[in-house]
Structure formats: structure tokens, C-alpha cells
Design a protein around this motif. Structure first.
Motif, short mmCIF file in Angstrom:
data_model
loop_
_atom_site.label_atom_id
_atom_site.label_comp_id
_atom_site.label_asym_id
_atom_site.label_seq_id
_atom_site.Cartn_x
_atom_site.Cartn_y
_atom_site.Cartn_z
N SER A 39 -3.97 11.73 2.25
CA SER A 39 -5.21 11.07 2.65
C SER A 39 -5.32 10.98 4.16
N LYS A 40 -6.56 10.83 4.61
CA LYS A 40 -6.80 10.67 6.05
C LYS A 40 -6.23 9.34 6.53
N ILE A 41 -6.25 8.34 5.66
CA ILE A 41 -5.52 7.10 5.95
C ILE A 41 -4.08 7.34 5.51
N TYR A 42 -3.19 7.38 6.45
CA TYR A 42 -1.81 7.75 6.14
C TYR A 42 -0.79 6.66 6.46
N HIS A 43 -1.24 5.58 7.11
CA HIS A 43 -0.32 4.53 7.54
C HIS A 43 -0.33 3.40 6.50
N ASP A 44 0.71 3.34 5.69
CA ASP A 44 0.78 2.36 4.61
C ASP A 44 0.61 0.93 5.12
N ARG A 45 1.35 0.60 6.15
CA ARG A 45 1.35 -0.78 6.63
C ARG A 45 -0.02 -1.18 7.20
N ALA A 46 -0.64 -0.26 7.92
CA ALA A 46 -1.96 -0.56 8.47
C ALA A 46 -2.99 -0.75 7.36
N ALA A 47 -2.90 0.06 6.31
CA ALA A 47 -3.82 -0.09 5.18
C ALA A 47 -3.63 -1.43 4.50
N GLU A 87 -4.94 7.97 -2.55
CA GLU A 87 -4.53 9.35 -2.82
C GLU A 87 -5.75 10.25 -2.76
N ASP A 88 -5.66 11.30 -1.95
CA ASP A 88 -6.79 12.21 -1.73
C ASP A 88 -8.04 11.42 -1.30
N ASP A 89 -7.82 10.41 -0.47
CA ASP A 89 -8.87 9.55 0.10
C ASP A 89 -9.53 8.64 -0.92
N LEU A 90 -9.03 8.59 -2.14
CA LEU A 90 -9.54 7.68 -3.15
C LEU A 90 -8.69 6.42 -3.17
N VAL A 91 -9.33 5.27 -2.95
CA VAL A 91 -8.63 3.99 -2.88
C VAL A 91 -8.74 3.29 -4.23
N THR A 92 -7.61 2.89 -4.78
CA THR A 92 -7.58 2.08 -5.99
C THR A 92 -6.92 0.75 -5.66
N LEU A 93 -7.64 -0.33 -5.92
CA LEU A 93 -7.12 -1.68 -5.70
C LEU A 93 -6.76 -2.29 -7.05
N SER A 94 -5.53 -2.72 -7.18
CA SER A 94 -5.06 -3.28 -8.45
C SER A 94 -4.32 -4.58 -8.22
N ALA A 128 6.27 -13.49 0.49
CA ALA A 128 7.11 -13.91 -0.63
C ALA A 128 6.28 -14.30 -1.85
N ALA A 129 4.98 -14.05 -1.82
CA ALA A 129 4.11 -14.46 -2.93
C ALA A 129 4.47 -13.74 -4.23
N ALA A 130 4.27 -14.45 -5.33
CA ALA A 130 4.52 -13.84 -6.64
C ALA A 130 3.41 -12.88 -7.03
N LEU A 131 2.20 -13.09 -6.48
CA LEU A 131 1.06 -12.26 -6.82
C LEU A 131 0.90 -11.13 -5.81
N THR A 132 0.83 -9.91 -6.30
CA THR A 132 0.75 -8.73 -5.43
C THR A 132 -0.54 -7.96 -5.71
N ILE A 133 -1.23 -7.60 -4.63
CA ILE A 133 -2.35 -6.68 -4.70
C ILE A 133 -1.83 -5.31 -4.27
N ARG A 134 -2.01 -4.30 -5.10
CA ARG A 134 -1.50 -2.97 -4.79
C ARG A 134 -2.65 -2.06 -4.38
N VAL A 135 -2.46 -1.40 -3.25
CA VAL A 135 -3.46 -0.48 -2.70
C VAL A 135 -2.87 0.94 -2.81
N ALA A 187 0.83 -1.21 0.00
CA ALA A 187 0.00 0.00 0.00
C ALA A 187 0.85 1.25 0.00
N THR A 188 0.34 2.29 -0.65
CA THR A 188 0.93 3.63 -0.57
C THR A 188 -0.19 4.61 -0.27
N CYS A 189 0.08 5.55 0.62
CA CYS A 189 -0.91 6.56 1.01
C CYS A 189 -0.33 7.94 0.76
N ARG A 190 -1.13 8.81 0.16
CA ARG A 190 -0.65 10.16 -0.14
C ARG A 190 -1.81 11.15 -0.01
#
Length: 376
Positions: free
Chosen positions: A110-118, A147-154, A137-144, A105-108
Motif C-alpha cells: 500500500s501507499k501507506i506503508y508506515h504501520d506506526r503512523a497509520a 492491503e492494496d490501499d484498502l483499509v479494514t478497521l476491526s 495496555a488496554a484490553a480492547l484493541t482496534i486493528r487496522v 496496524a499492519t500495512c502491505r
């Protein structure tokens, strides 16, 4: 609050990542391969398509670093809201139960600012709603991305970065990545119909990449991808996608040379693994001994040493100056593409470069592509 996610049969939002400064070059490649309305944005290229287009992007794009697939988008002002809305995503259409995944996760701004907690909240949601198995160690990554409180899950559909073609085992000092090499070749107007020479070839990246383009070889042909573990993957359809008509070997030879015998041996081995040994040749000699080959003029493509990368800057002026002299004396009608982080060294070649590209991050430094017109 509604959750925006692609319908089961509708287009997915795809993001093709690229080194900053090379987004437009990647956009042109994507357009040439028929991807839907590609648009360059900071950090990459946006396009869309179904899962077969995800497979095709990973398999065929030479310049993309990764292919990210947008799964959902929603707003979240706090961690409990993130948890709740992440659980509403139709993960069952994306992940197979028991699939190992890691969440980043990356937070920028946003009110949610703690990457690890997200990341932990989304990881828990995946485990409890889709049966995913958290694994760092998984090969498959979900990216969170928040930014500006908008969450994109990829989903990172690539797995290992796409410059890892699967056949290059031996590398020299400070190698240039295959994806970046492909984009620089494209910037220089290379399309596979002319010879390419690299007089300081290292492990042979420019030469091998040019030969693959000329032979019509798919860049992802020798490797696996993270999307092969997704619920949407169709092995038979993907195998059919990999079956492209064979091209006749070009009547060209792609040449590399280096003063380091170990680098030459590595380049030769890499070319054999890549399946381009028949159209490549590597020799051990300094750049000053470079001779013009018989046949049509083409492109000299080189990533010379520079002070911030290898060696003492003061000692490199003679190297650059000597290269420029050799090219002017022996390579009339050819063009030069040179990658360096040092404008002073570039100037030492004696060329008035027709175009100088934007700064591109590379190995902790910032390099530029210097291009000449036809050498007279």
C-alpha cells in the motif's frame, strides 16, 4: 469515496482467526454451531452476524484464536485520507466514551506503508470523535489492516487470546494451546462420546479439553472478553446465552499420565479448576507402563517431546518406538493422534499413518498431526 460499514441492525462481518493450516477444521466447527455460511480463508474463517453472534463465537467456539469484528472498510492512499475517513466511521455505536483502547496496524502493498503512523492517525481519530482513551495496555484493541490501499478497521472482541480459558494456571514445558488441542481432537474424529488417553500429558490439555467436550462445558465460561466494554454489550442477554442445559456426566474417564510428578500435579489442579475432576484421572508413570483401561476403545492423543522442542533427538527414537510397541500390544481397537515436528520420530513408532496433516505453526516450530486408523 464511500465508507462501507454495517448498518446498525444488519449483519457484521466476523473473522474467526485460526492457526494457518487449521482453517477448514475451524470452519467445520463454526458450521456445526450454526454460524452463517462460514468460509475458510487463509488465517481463519469468515462469517457474519449481529453482536449476539460475536458473543456466542467467543463463548462457544473451541478452536478460534480470536473473533474480529469488521467495523468499516474504505480506500486510503495517504495518511491524511486515512485520518479523514476514520473520523467518518460511526464509532459512537461501537465504543463508549472513556473506553481505553489500543490501535494496532499492519500495512502491505500500500501507499501507506508506515504501520506506526497509520495506528497513530486512527488512534487520534478515535480519541477526538468517540472520546476513546489511548492506552497501550488496554484490553480492547482496534486493528487496522491496509492491503492494496484498502483499509479494514476491526475490533478485536476477544481481548486475551481464546486459548486462555480462564482455569488453567499451571503449565508444563512447551504446552499445546487449548484451541489447537480442540482442533486436533476434532481432526481425529473426536466428538465427546469415546474415552481419550494422553500418555505424555504434561499439564493435561488434551485430557481436559476432551472431558469438557464430553460434558458440554462452554470453553469461554470462566473468563471475560473485550466485547463486554463495548457500547453494544447487553449483560443480561449474555448471561442468558451462558445458560446451557447441563449434561449428565459421561460414563467415561479421561486419563493422562506423565513421568514427571510435577506435571501430573499441575494437570490434576487444572482439571479441578475446569470442573472436570470427576471424569479425569492422572497418574505418574512412563509411557511404557501405560495400561489399557476397561471399557470401550477410544483415542490416544499425544504431543510427545521432539528434538526441536525438548531433549536430544537421538534419545527420543526409543521413546517413540516404545510408545508404538505399547499401543500395538495393549490398545487394539483404539486410534492414535500424535503431534510432532519430526517425521523420523513419527516413523519410529512403527505405524503407517493413515493421514498426516499440514504443517501448523507452534511455538516457533512447525508441527503436524499424524493419525492412524484403528490399531489392529
Amino acid at each position: 469515496m464511500s465508507i462501507s460499514s454495517p448498518p446498525e441492525t444488519g449483519p457484521l462481518g466476523l473473522f474467526l482467526t485460526a492457526p494457518p493450516g487449521l482453517e477448514e477444521v475451524l470452519r467445520a466447527e463454526a458450521e456445526g454451531l450454526g454460524f452463517a455460511a462460514p468460509r475458510s480463508v487463509p488465517g481463519g474463517v469468515e462469517t457474519s452476524g449481529g453482536w449476539p453472534e460475536v458473543w456466542r463465537a467467543n463463548l462457544m467456539l473451541r478452536g478460534a484464536t480470536r473473533v474480529l469484528v469488521r467495523i468499516a472498510e474504505f480506500r486510503a492512499m495517504h495518511l491524511a485520507q486515512l485520518d479523514k475517513r476514520a473520523r467518518k466511521v460511526d464509532w459512537g455505536s461501537v465504543l463508549k466514551p472513556g473506553t481505553p483502547v489500543k490501535v494496532e496496524a499492519t500495512c502491505r502493498k500500500s501507499k501507506i506503508y508506515h504501520d506506526r503512523a497509520a495506528a497513530q492517525r486512527v488512534e487520534t481519530a478515535l480519541a477526538e470523535t468517540a472520546g476513546a482513551v489511548p492506552d497501550k495496555a488496554a484490553a480492547l484493541t482496534i486493528r487496522v489492516r491496509i492491503e492494496d490501499d484498502l483499509v479494514t478497521l476491526s475490533v478485536d472482541s476477544s481481548g486475551e487470546a481464546l486459548h486462555k480459558r480462564g482455569h488453567k494456571q499451571a503449565v508444563g514445558k512447551a504446552p499445546i494451546r487449548e484451541t489447537m488441542a480442540a482442533l486436533f481432537l476434532r481432526q481425529c474424529g473426536y466428538d465427546g462420546t469415546e474415552p481419550v488417553i494422553d500418555p505424555m500429558c504434561g499439564s493435561g490439555t488434551f485430557v481436559i479439553e476432551a472431558a469438557e467436550i464430553a460434558m458440554g462445558l462452554l470453553p469461554g465460561r470462566s473468563r471475560g472478553f473485550a466485547f463486554e466494554d463495548l457500547a453494544s454489550f447487553d449483560a443480561a442477554a449474555f448471561a442468558a446465552l451462558k445458560e446451557v442445559p447441563a449434561k449428565a456426566p459421561p460414563a467415561l474417564t479421561f486419563r493422562g499420565s506423565d513421568r514427571d510428578q510435577g506435571a501430573v500435579a499441575s494437570a490434576t489442579q487444572n482439571a479441578e479448576r475446569a470442573g472436570v475432576a470427576a471424569v479425569t484421572a492422572f497418574a505418574c508413570h512412563p509411557a511404557g507402563a501405560l495400561e489399557r483401561p476397561e471399557g470401550p476403545a477410544g483415542l490416544v492423543m499425544v504431543n510427545p517431546p521432539y528434538g526441536g522442542r525438548i531433549g536430544n533427538r537421538k534419545l527420543l527414537f526409543a521413546l517413540y518406538g516404545g510408545l508404538g510397541q505399547v499401543l500395538r500390544e495393549r490398545f487394539s481397537g483404539w486410534r492414535l493422534g500424535m503431534v510432532t515436528n519430526d517425521g523420523g520420530l513419527a516413523k519410529a513408532t512403527g505405524f503407517d499413518f493413515a493421514e498426516v496433516g499440514p504443517p501448523i505453526p507452534h511455538g516457533g516450530l512447525s508441527v503436524k498431526l499424524y493419525r492412524t486408523g484403528v490399531i489392529r
